[in-house]
Structure formats: C-alpha cells, structure tokens
Design a protein around this motif. Sequence first.
Motif, mmCIF file in Angstrom:
data_model
loop_
_atom_site.group_PDB
_atom_site.id
_atom_site.type_symbol
_atom_site.label_atom_id
_atom_site.label_comp_id
_atom_site.label_asym_id
_atom_site.label_seq_id
_atom_site.Cartn_x
_atom_site.Cartn_y
_atom_site.Cartn_z
ATOM 1 N N LEU A 56 0.838 -1.182 0.000
ATOM 2 C CA LEU A 56 0.000 0.000 0.000
ATOM 3 C C LEU A 56 0.880 1.241 0.000
ATOM 4 C CD1 LEU A 56 -2.806 1.322 0.283
ATOM 5 C CD2 LEU A 56 -2.514 1.157 2.744
ATOM 6 N N ASP A 57 0.678 2.112 -0.968
ATOM 7 C CA ASP A 57 1.434 3.356 -1.048
ATOM 8 C C ASP A 57 0.777 4.379 -0.123
ATOM 9 O OD1 ASP A 57 2.992 5.490 -1.650
ATOM 10 O OD2 ASP A 57 2.443 5.589 -3.769
ATOM 11 N N ARG A 58 1.337 4.564 1.032
ATOM 12 C CA ARG A 58 0.734 5.426 2.046
ATOM 13 C C ARG A 58 0.910 6.918 1.758
ATOM 14 N NH1 ARG A 58 -1.052 2.213 6.147
ATOM 15 N NH2 ARG A 58 -0.103 0.170 6.271
ATOM 16 N N THR A 59 1.670 7.271 0.723
ATOM 17 C CA THR A 59 1.826 8.685 0.398
ATOM 18 C C THR A 59 0.583 9.250 -0.289
ATOM 19 O OG1 THR A 59 2.835 8.176 -1.739
ATOM 20 C CG2 THR A 59 4.321 8.434 0.146
ATOM 21 N N HIS A 60 -0.289 8.401 -0.798
ATOM 22 C CA HIS A 60 -1.495 8.861 -1.480
ATOM 23 C C HIS A 60 -2.668 9.035 -0.527
ATOM 24 C CE1 HIS A 60 0.090 8.632 -5.504
ATOM 25 N NE2 HIS A 60 0.603 7.451 -5.228
ATOM 26 N N PHE A 61 -2.530 8.595 0.696
ATOM 27 C CA PHE A 61 -3.634 8.651 1.647
ATOM 28 C C PHE A 61 -3.214 9.452 2.867
ATOM 29 C CE2 PHE A 61 -3.929 4.668 -0.687
ATOM 30 C CZ PHE A 61 -5.197 4.772 -1.197
ATOM 31 N N SER A 62 -4.147 10.206 3.388
ATOM 32 C CA SER A 62 -3.884 10.945 4.612
ATOM 33 C C SER A 62 -5.176 11.044 5.410
ATOM 34 C CB SER A 62 -3.337 12.347 4.317
ATOM 35 O OG SER A 62 -4.329 13.099 3.643
ATOM 36 N N SER A 63 -5.049 11.311 6.667
ATOM 37 C CA SER A 63 -6.225 11.483 7.517
ATOM 38 C C SER A 63 -5.969 12.651 8.450
ATOM 39 C CB SER A 63 -6.524 10.202 8.293
ATOM 40 O OG SER A 63 -5.470 9.930 9.164
ATOM 41 N N ARG A 64 -7.043 13.302 8.823
ATOM 42 C CA ARG A 64 -6.928 14.393 9.767
ATOM 43 C C ARG A 64 -8.213 14.469 10.564
ATOM 44 N NH1 ARG A 64 -9.794 18.817 7.733
ATOM 45 N NH2 ARG A 64 -10.297 18.569 5.530
ATOM 46 N N LYS A 65 -8.132 15.098 11.698
ATOM 47 C CA LYS A 65 -9.281 15.231 12.573
ATOM 48 C C LYS A 65 -10.094 16.432 12.126
ATOM 49 C CE LYS A 65 -10.496 15.474 17.411
ATOM 50 N NZ LYS A 65 -9.986 15.532 18.783
ATOM 51 N N LEU A 66 -11.387 16.237 12.018
ATOM 52 C CA LEU A 66 -12.263 17.344 11.658
ATOM 53 C C LEU A 66 -12.453 18.246 12.862
ATOM 54 C CD1 LEU A 66 -15.007 15.460 9.613
ATOM 55 C CD2 LEU A 66 -13.177 16.885 8.730
ATOM 56 N N SER A 67 -12.354 19.551 12.653
ATOM 57 C CA SER A 67 -12.557 20.486 13.761
ATOM 58 C C SER A 67 -14.039 20.808 13.903
ATOM 59 C CB SER A 67 -11.757 21.763 13.541
ATOM 60 O OG SER A 67 -12.192 22.378 12.333
ATOM 61 N N ASN A 68 -14.445 21.148 15.097
ATOM 62 C CA ASN A 68 -15.865 21.448 15.363
ATOM 63 C C ASN A 68 -16.177 22.831 14.963
ATOM 64 O OD1 ASN A 68 -15.755 18.905 16.277
ATOM 65 N ND2 ASN A 68 -16.414 19.350 18.339
#
Length: 68
Positions: A56-68
Amino acid sequence: MSDYKFDRTAFKMQTFVEADKANIFDKNVSYPERLRQVYFLISQAYGFLMSDQPKLDRTHFSSRKLSN
C-alpha cells in the motif's frame, strides 16, 4: 488448502433462481472460507500472486481530525 481455477471466459445467462442456487458465497460457507475465495478472485483479477502482494502506497492517503 486448494486453489480455485479462475476462468474469465465462463459466463451464461441465468434467472435469479438459478443464480441464487449457483451462489458460491452461500450462508453455509464459513466466513473465513468466503474471504479466502474473494481474496483469490481479487488477486487473479489484478494479476498479483497471493505470496507476493502489492504494498500500500501510504503517500497517497492521509487522515486528519475534523474540527468542530
């Protein structure tokens, strides 16, 4: 554990009743066996070996926390 033969040319028109009877992912097949069958079909469709899986090429995927 025997492998299944993947035949890309096999197809025939069926009614819903016939297709339901020919379903290989029926409820009487155990869940781990269904997963193994699906994984084999995916590996054949995308052309990789089960022993040499693509990474899995992890450079194409990212995650972040949504702010309220």
